[in-house]
Every structure is written in structure tokens, then in C-alpha cells.
Write a protein that holds these residues in place. Structure first.
Motif, PDB file in Angstrom:
ATOM      1  N   UNK A 139     -38.726  29.341  17.099  1.00  0.00           N
ATOM      2  CA  UNK A 139     -37.755  28.788  18.031  1.00  0.00           C
ATOM      3  C   UNK A 139     -37.363  29.837  19.064  1.00  0.00           C
ATOM      4  N   UNK A 140     -37.129  29.370  20.289  1.00  0.00           N
ATOM      5  CA  UNK A 140     -36.610  30.259  21.328  1.00  0.00           C
ATOM      6  C   UNK A 140     -35.101  30.432  21.192  1.00  0.00           C
ATOM      7  N   UNK A 141     -34.405  29.354  20.844  1.00  0.00           N
ATOM      8  CA  UNK A 141     -32.943  29.342  20.752  1.00  0.00           C
ATOM      9  C   UNK A 141     -32.541  28.458  19.578  1.00  0.00           C
ATOM     10  N   UNK A 142     -31.492  28.851  18.883  1.00  0.00           N
ATOM     11  CA  UNK A 142     -30.870  27.990  17.881  1.00  0.00           C
ATOM     12  C   UNK A 142     -29.400  27.854  18.228  1.00  0.00           C
ATOM     13  N   UNK A 143     -28.901  26.628  18.238  1.00  0.00           N
ATOM     14  CA  UNK A 143     -27.468  26.398  18.367  1.00  0.00           C
ATOM     15  C   UNK A 143     -26.879  26.357  16.973  1.00  0.00           C
ATOM     16  N   UNK A 144     -25.848  27.156  16.748  1.00  0.00           N
ATOM     17  CA  UNK A 144     -25.241  27.242  15.419  1.00  0.00           C
ATOM     18  C   UNK A 144     -23.742  27.105  15.531  1.00  0.00           C
ATOM     19  N   UNK A 145     -23.157  26.534  14.490  1.00  0.00           N
ATOM     20  CA  UNK A 145     -21.717  26.321  14.432  1.00  0.00           C
ATOM     21  C   UNK A 145     -21.182  27.029  13.200  1.00  0.00           C
ATOM     22  N   UNK A 146     -20.115  27.806  13.377  1.00  0.00           N
ATOM     23  CA  UNK A 146     -19.512  28.475  12.239  1.00  0.00           C
ATOM     24  C   UNK A 146     -18.848  29.765  12.645  1.00  0.00           C
ATOM     25  N   UNK A 147     -18.592  30.590  11.645  1.00  0.00           N
ATOM     26  CA  UNK A 147     -18.137  31.954  11.865  1.00  0.00           C
ATOM     27  C   UNK A 147     -19.345  32.838  11.598  1.00  0.00           C
ATOM     28  N   UNK A 148     -20.032  33.293  12.641  1.00  0.00           N
ATOM     29  CA  UNK A 148     -21.294  33.990  12.466  1.00  0.00           C
ATOM     30  C   UNK A 148     -21.089  35.389  11.908  1.00  0.00           C
ATOM     31  N   UNK A 149     -21.970  35.733  10.977  1.00  0.00           N
ATOM     32  CA  UNK A 149     -21.981  37.089  10.436  1.00  0.00           C
ATOM     33  C   UNK A 149     -22.869  37.970  11.308  1.00  0.00           C
ATOM     34  N   UNK A 150     -22.642  39.269  11.233  1.00  0.00           N
ATOM     35  CA  UNK A 150     -23.435  40.188  12.043  1.00  0.00           C
ATOM     36  C   UNK A 150     -24.895  40.145  11.614  1.00  0.00           C
ATOM     37  N   UNK A 151     -25.790  40.234  12.590  1.00  0.00           N
ATOM     38  CA  UNK A 151     -27.221  40.239  12.313  1.00  0.00           C
ATOM     39  C   UNK A 151     -27.927  40.887  13.490  1.00  0.00           C
ATOM     40  N   UNK A 152     -29.248  40.957  13.403  1.00  0.00           N
ATOM     41  CA  UNK A 152     -30.028  41.539  14.490  1.00  0.00           C
ATOM     42  C   UNK A 152     -30.205  40.570  15.647  1.00  0.00           C
ATOM     43  N   UNK A 153     -29.795  39.314  15.467  1.00  0.00           N
ATOM     44  CA  UNK A 153     -29.944  38.314  16.510  1.00  0.00           C
ATOM     45  C   UNK A 153     -28.822  38.443  17.543  1.00  0.00           C
ATOM     46  N   UNK A 154     -29.097  37.934  18.736  1.00  0.00           N
ATOM     47  CA  UNK A 154     -28.100  37.905  19.797  1.00  0.00           C
ATOM     48  C   UNK A 154     -27.406  36.553  19.764  1.00  0.00           C
ATOM     49  N   UNK A 155     -26.081  36.541  19.818  1.00  0.00           N
ATOM     50  CA  UNK A 155     -25.312  35.298  19.766  1.00  0.00           C
ATOM     51  C   UNK A 155     -24.404  35.189  20.992  1.00  0.00           C
ATOM     52  N   UNK A 156     -24.503  34.080  21.695  1.00  0.00           N
ATOM     53  CA  UNK A 156     -23.659  33.799  22.857  1.00  0.00           C
ATOM     54  C   UNK A 156     -22.685  32.699  22.490  1.00  0.00           C
ATOM     55  N   UNK A 157     -21.368  32.997  22.503  1.00  0.00           N
ATOM     56  CA  UNK A 157     -20.368  31.985  22.190  1.00  0.00           C
ATOM     57  C   UNK A 157     -20.268  30.984  23.332  1.00  0.00           C
ATOM     58  N   UNK A 158     -20.332  29.687  22.993  1.00  0.00           N
ATOM     59  CA  UNK A 158     -20.355  28.645  24.003  1.00  0.00           C
ATOM     60  C   UNK A 158     -19.090  27.802  24.054  1.00  0.00           C
ATOM     61  N   UNK A 159     -18.494  27.519  22.888  1.00  0.00           N
ATOM     62  CA  UNK A 159     -17.317  26.642  22.867  1.00  0.00           C
ATOM     63  C   UNK A 159     -16.618  26.759  21.519  1.00  0.00           C
ATOM     64  N   UNK A 160     -15.291  26.563  21.488  1.00  0.00           N
ATOM     65  CA  UNK A 160     -14.601  26.510  20.205  1.00  0.00           C
ATOM     66  C   UNK A 160     -14.897  25.194  19.494  1.00  0.00           C
ATOM     67  N   UNK A 161     -14.898  25.246  18.169  1.00  0.00           N
ATOM     68  CA  UNK A 161     -15.121  24.053  17.349  1.00  0.00           C
ATOM     69  C   UNK A 161     -13.929  23.888  16.413  1.00  0.00           C
ATOM     70  N   UNK A 162     -13.133  22.846  16.672  1.00  0.00           N
ATOM     71  CA  UNK A 162     -11.955  22.578  15.837  1.00  0.00           C
ATOM     72  C   UNK A 162     -12.335  21.719  14.631  1.00  0.00           C
ATOM     73  N   UNK A 163     -11.730  22.026  13.494  1.00  0.00           N
ATOM     74  CA  UNK A 163     -11.831  21.185  12.310  1.00  0.00           C
ATOM     75  C   UNK A 163     -10.488  20.496  12.094  1.00  0.00           C
ATOM     76  N   UNK A 164     -10.513  19.179  11.904  1.00  0.00           N
ATOM     77  CA  UNK A 164      -9.268  18.439  11.707  1.00  0.00           C
ATOM     78  C   UNK A 164      -9.395  17.525  10.503  1.00  0.00           C
ATOM     79  N   UNK A 165      -8.291  17.391   9.787  1.00  0.00           N
ATOM     80  CA  UNK A 165      -8.186  16.364   8.754  1.00  0.00           C
ATOM     81  C   UNK A 165      -7.854  15.042   9.427  1.00  0.00           C
ATOM     82  N   UNK A 166      -8.537  13.989   9.027  1.00  0.00           N
ATOM     83  CA  UNK A 166      -8.291  12.709   9.663  1.00  0.00           C
ATOM     84  C   UNK A 166      -8.571  11.559   8.702  1.00  0.00           C
ATOM     85  N   UNK A 167      -7.915  10.456   8.972  1.00  0.00           N
ATOM     86  CA  UNK A 167      -8.097   9.237   8.183  1.00  0.00           C
ATOM     87  C   UNK A 167      -7.747   8.050   9.061  1.00  0.00           C
ATOM     88  N   UNK A 168      -8.180   6.893   8.642  1.00  0.00           N
ATOM     89  CA  UNK A 168      -7.903   5.691   9.433  1.00  0.00           C
ATOM     90  C   UNK A 168      -6.466   5.228   9.212  1.00  0.00           C
TER      91      UNK A 168
END
Length: 302
Positions: A139-168
């Protein structure tokens, strides 16, 4: 001896007709051009040129070698030009790995707009919620969501991702609206099986307690299934707003315990190298940066 330089010197001498004009074309001294040709003849073990004070004449071996050498040099120049185009102009096949639900809901407009701006780029989008090895799997690029750990890869932050509790609203009418994380222990939980991130101490405690209970729980590795189940009144889900945001905005889901909302994660573009980055990769990273807005459009509930 550099065989390519020697080959190029010989071909240029033949094409220009004299060592002097060949030296001018190659921007080197006539003596060096003559040295390259002599070294090439020594390496091949044949005479390529018969030299006189005024003219040069190709031998039979020189005629055959000149034709093949000219083609080899043309192929080398074409190859280098193509590689240069790949570096300076966005073109070629761009292989992207992306999370399933995010890609289905949010990638199509982005990719369409990107290809309008860069028509020379073809897209191979592979959807997978597992953490792919971008180097091993090509792969040329992978989009990933989470709290990334340090690695040899380059990571560009693109947007915040909110987690919410929800119900109908229907579910909350039947089972009550929790006012505190402790109240969650008595509710039906719609659990995402890849939920391994830090979700905050109060919510995490409830999730761990729910994990020890038997019955009354739905588990899935797809967030869309859980959001649709929550809309149908099956229970409470902890899901990112890029999935649940539209239902929240439409009133089909209601956010719960906003004061206990987990710390946001982030969407990242991950790639292998920062230097000598292919133009197709650099162009995509530049294009996607800021594409979703700040805050991202799925978090605009007003």
C-alpha cells in the motif's frame, strides 16, 4: 570504466561525426571522449571505429554495436523520464487501505474530487478494519483511526474522531436515560469487537463489567451494524460520530453522558517514507489534509 558513459560517448561520436563535436555535445574534453571509446573497445575486445585525421569510420562490429547501443540508451532515457514524471506529476496507481465504515461513508466524494484534479492517478481502495502492513502488502497510504503508537512509519493527522455513547429515543423511553456511568451497568450494550482504545475511566469500567456478563449483549466488528441496531432500539452503542453523526442530527439517536465523553482519537494518513515521496502520494496527502473540515462535517449537529 562506467559502461553507460562509455556507450554514450561512442554513440555520440558516431552521431556527431567527430570527437570534437561529440565532446561539445557531452560537455567534456575530446581526450576524455577518446578515452571512453578506447576503454569500451578494450572491454568488448573489438575495434568499433577506424580513425583518420579527418573522419571516423564504423567497423562492421561498430555498426552492429551502434544500433543496439543507441536503443539501450533510448530505453534508459525513457525509463528515467518516466520515473521523473512519476515524481513530478501525480500519476500511476495509488493503493489505499482504509477502515470499512469510514471509507463507505466518507471516501467516495474525496476520491472523486482528487481524481478530477489528478486524472493521471488510478485508485485501488481496499477496505479493512485490521491494521495492514503497508510495506509488506504494497500500500502507498493507509488511513487509520485511533491513538497511534510510535513506529518507523510517517503519520499525518487529518481530523479528530469523537466517540459518543448513543441510543434511540425508543430504547431510552423503555429502559431509562442513564445520568451517570454507573447507571450503564443495567443497559444493553452494543459492542464493537475492535474497541481496544482508551475510552476513559468511567466508561471503560462499564465496558469491562459488561464484558464479564453473559447474555443481553451484541458484538460486531462493524460499526454500521451497531449503529443501525441502536437506531432499532437494541441498546446503547459507543461509536464514532463519523458513523453515528447523521442519525444523531436526524434525532434517530440521542447522545448520552456527554460530560463523560472519551478523549477524541484521530484519523491519520500513514505512509512509509517522507523523502523521495512519489508525487501521487504527496498530492493525495496534501489534498486530504483539511478536506473534512475543522471540526469535521460529521460533527456539525446544528
Amino acid at each position: 570504466m562506467d559502461r553507460i558513459d562509455a556507450m554514450r560517448a561512442f554513440v555520440t561520436v558516431v552521431n556527431e561525426g567527430t570527437f570534437t563535436r561529440a565532446a561539445e555535445r557531452l560537455e567534456m574534453s575530446p581526450q576524455l571522449v577518446s578515452k571512453y571509446v578506447s576503454q569500451l573497445e578494450t572491454h568488448l575486445g573489438v575495434r568499433l571505429l577506424n580513425r583518420t585525421t579527418r573522419k571516423i569510420h564504423l567497423t562492421e562490429a561498430g555498426t552492429q554495436y551502434h544500433q543496439r547501443a543507441q536503443q539501450v540508451l533510448n530505453d534508459i532515457d525513457d525509463m528515467e523520464n518516466q520515473l521523473d514524471d512519476l515524481h513530478t506529476q501525480a500519476q500511476g496507481l495509488l493503493r489505499i487501505s482504509a477502515p470499512v465504515s469510514f471509507a463507505i461513508r466518507h471516501m467516495a466524494p474525496l476520491l472523486s474530487e482528487f481524481q478530477k484534479m489528478h486524472p493521471g492517478v488510478s485508485i485501488d481502495l481496499q477496505l479493512n478494519d485490521r491494521k495492514v502492513d503497508i510495506v509488506e502488502e504494497g500500500f502507498d497510504i493507509a488511513l487509520r483511526i485511533g491513538h497511534l503508537k510510535s513506529s518507523s512509519l510517517i503519520a499525518k493527522r487529518l481530523a479528530p474522531i469523537r466517540l459518543v455513547l448513543c441510543a434511540s429515543p425508543t430504547y431510552l423511553e423503555q429502559h431509562g436515560t442513564p445520568g451517570h456511568p454507573q447507571d450503564l451497568a443495567n443497559h444493553q450494550y452494543l459492542r464493537y469487537s475492535y474497541m481496544d482504545m482508551d475510552t476513559g475511566p468511567s466508561v471503560q469500567k462499564w465496558l469491562q463489567a459488561r464484558g464479564r456478563r453473559t447474555g443481553g449483549e451484541m458484538v460486531s466488528n462493524n460499526g454500521d451494524v451497531l449503529v443501525e441496531s441502536a437506531k432499532a432500539g437494541a441498546g446503547i452503542a459507543l461509536q464514532p460520530t463519523f458513523i453515528a453523526g447523521a442519525a444523531i442530527k436526524e434525532g434517530k439517536l440521542q447522545m448520552l453522558l456527554p460530560e463523560y465523553e472519551p478523549e477524541p482519537m484521530a484519523l491519520y494518513a500513514v505512509y512509509a517514507h517522507r523523502q523521495l515521496l512519489a508525487s501521487k502520494v504527496r498530492s493525495f496527502i496534501d489534498f486530504i489534509d483539511g478536506f473534512f473540515g475543522e471540526p469535521p462535517y460529521w460533527d456539525r449537529f446544528d
